[in-house]
Design an enzyme around this catalytic site. Sequence first.
Site, PDB file in Angstrom:
ATOM      1  N   ARG A  24     -12.941   6.330   8.975  1.00  0.00           N
ATOM      2  CA  ARG A  24     -12.504   4.923   8.996  1.00  0.00           C
ATOM      3  C   ARG A  24     -13.560   4.009   8.387  1.00  0.00           C
ATOM      4  O   ARG A  24     -13.226   2.992   7.760  1.00  0.00           O
ATOM      5  CB  ARG A  24     -12.203   4.492  10.434  1.00  0.00           C
ATOM      6  CG  ARG A  24     -11.566   3.103  10.525  1.00  0.00           C
ATOM      7  CD  ARG A  24     -10.225   3.084   9.798  1.00  0.00           C
ATOM      8  NE  ARG A  24      -9.555   1.782   9.922  1.00  0.00           N
ATOM      9  CZ  ARG A  24      -8.335   1.545   9.488  1.00  0.00           C
ATOM     10  NH1 ARG A  24      -7.639   2.506   8.915  1.00  0.00           N
ATOM     11  NH2 ARG A  24      -7.778   0.353   9.622  1.00  0.00           N
TER      12      ARG A  24
ATOM     13  N   ASP B 293      -8.781  -5.980  -5.287  1.00  0.00           N
ATOM     14  CA  ASP B 293      -8.408  -4.712  -4.643  1.00  0.00           C
ATOM     15  C   ASP B 293      -9.098  -3.558  -5.368  1.00  0.00           C
ATOM     16  O   ASP B 293      -8.904  -3.367  -6.569  1.00  0.00           O
ATOM     17  CB  ASP B 293      -6.890  -4.542  -4.696  1.00  0.00           C
ATOM     18  CG  ASP B 293      -6.376  -3.405  -3.829  1.00  0.00           C
ATOM     19  OD1 ASP B 293      -7.168  -2.490  -3.510  1.00  0.00           O
ATOM     20  OD2 ASP B 293      -5.183  -3.428  -3.470  1.00  0.00           O
TER      21      ASP B 293
ATOM     22  N   SER C 135       0.849  -1.185   0.000  1.00  0.00           N
ATOM     23  CA  SER C 135       0.000   0.000   0.000  1.00  0.00           C
ATOM     24  C   SER C 135       0.891   1.244   0.000  1.00  0.00           C
ATOM     25  O   SER C 135       1.736   1.398  -0.885  1.00  0.00           O
ATOM     26  CB  SER C 135      -0.941  -0.042   1.208  1.00  0.00           C
ATOM     27  OG  SER C 135      -1.913   0.972   1.136  1.00  0.00           O
TER      28      SER C 135
ATOM     29  N   HIS D 176      -7.850  -5.143  -0.717  1.00  0.00           N
ATOM     30  CA  HIS D 176      -6.595  -4.450  -0.419  1.00  0.00           C
ATOM     31  C   HIS D 176      -5.910  -5.032   0.826  1.00  0.00           C
ATOM     32  O   HIS D 176      -4.677  -5.007   0.927  1.00  0.00           O
ATOM     33  CB  HIS D 176      -6.867  -2.959  -0.227  1.00  0.00           C
ATOM     34  CG  HIS D 176      -5.625  -2.129  -0.121  1.00  0.00           C
ATOM     35  ND1 HIS D 176      -4.710  -2.021  -1.154  1.00  0.00           N
ATOM     36  CD2 HIS D 176      -5.125  -1.384   0.898  1.00  0.00           C
ATOM     37  CE1 HIS D 176      -3.722  -1.234  -0.782  1.00  0.00           C
ATOM     38  NE2 HIS D 176      -3.931  -0.839   0.462  1.00  0.00           N
ATOM     39  N   ASP D 177      -6.694  -5.541   1.752  1.00  0.00           N
ATOM     40  CA  ASP D 177      -6.126  -6.111   2.989  1.00  0.00           C
ATOM     41  C   ASP D 177      -5.453  -7.462   2.780  1.00  0.00           C
ATOM     42  O   ASP D 177      -4.964  -8.055   3.749  1.00  0.00           O
ATOM     43  CB  ASP D 177      -7.210  -6.253   4.058  1.00  0.00           C
ATOM     44  CG  ASP D 177      -7.379  -4.983   4.890  1.00  0.00           C
ATOM     45  OD1 ASP D 177      -6.613  -4.022   4.663  1.00  0.00           O
ATOM     46  OD2 ASP D 177      -8.273  -4.938   5.749  1.00  0.00           O
TER      47      ASP D 177
END
Length: 464
Positions: free
Chosen positions: A310, A404, A241, A438-439
């Site tokens: 968040r 992602d 990232s 993405h994680d």
Amino acid sequence: MLRNSVSLLRNLSSEQCPKCTQLFLKLSRPLSNSIGLQSHNDNSRLQNPPSKSFHRVSPQIEIPDVKPKAFRGLETDFPCLTKNDVSGPEPEYHKVVSGFKKFYYTKPYHLKYNNAVLPELEVAYETWGELNEDKSNAVIIHAGLSASSHAKSHKENTNPGWWEKFVGPGFAVDTNKFFVICTNTIGSCYGTSGPSSINPLTGECYGTTFPLPSVDDMVHVQFLLLDHLGINKLHASVGSSLGGMCSLNAAALYPDRVRRVISISGCARSHPSSIAMRYLQRRCIMTDPEWKKGHYYGKSYPKMGMKLAREIATITYRSGPEWEQRFGNKRIDENEEPSLCPTFSIESYIEYQGETFCNKYDPNSLLYISKAMDLFDMSDGFDSLQEGLSRVKCPVMVIGVQTDILFPVWQQRQLSDLLKNSGNDAVTYYELNSLYGHDTFLLDVNNVGAAVKGHLETDLTSSN
């Protein structure tokens, strides 16, 4: 039948049947042409009704009983009560306040943007493994936006690190072989100089007077640390990232000091969709009345803005296929009536992510670091991306993830192609079909770990 009813209603007085007068007028309008009723005659008859002896009440006539319409609305207690059912793999992020080493840079540090200068720098870092005699086995791990220097647990901090299962003896980044370094990024809030740090010239927190750092600055500060540690050349620069941006940029800025690069879910420059999502997160914070233009330390805290930021970020970190499998349209409570409060498990999950993270991380740090990510562009100062990437001479592994949405896989494909086209013959591209979006770089130990370990430990003669 209707004609007879109208005639009968006309003969009734308003005293005998108050509602009959109104009903008569209503029924008589459409029939006035066909039965010869005239409004002035009708009014005359109503004003001078016949005697009571002439009136008859037909049992077929039902007099309407008008009642007000019923209403029953929502009765919701606000704010909504949190009901969380969190299951499944999640990254390990902690509020890190101790267990790290500190490097103090006591000279003024000049930043890339705005001719800004910091009077001094503090850099938090942690290490694992042993540095060999010629100091050639150092691997630096570049952290992402949310992460600290705590990539792996150790005796000074036994909490799991954010890359806990990737770093250690025999792991992807093998601490039996490598001396592993992870720093907290400039602008962050976990020990390295950032908005929440004290300005030594004023004795108060910098707040939004802190200079805006760039990804270049993040890398330069890390190399100041390497100089302090006496490490001239890295075995590898590894990151995901934001860390993927840094790992690539390290080899561009210091081509003679990096032997190999691993960039996971990174890019050569940010694209509009990613910028837009990070912009929304910043807006959530900056429109919170408690933000106070960034000078909230010791006074207030923009919790709601940080929580919403968040929650938006969480949507970009995971994938639709994972959520379909994990949550579907499952409800929090199948027996509960619908309301404006969260109904579905996915809503509860998003709310939980915002609530648990909002007090772990400094809102100003999110503003600063996310903006640095938006501004990242490897073509800066060059005529093209390919020219900017031509500075990267060492072997590179690029890893992309098909699910992602924050750093879409086409960006990693593009990066790989540009590196190759720039003349780098040692580029490996590895694409994963993982559920975690993405994680993935935090959760898919088997696939990401295997690729990282292979690239770090393969004898790449061109990397020396």
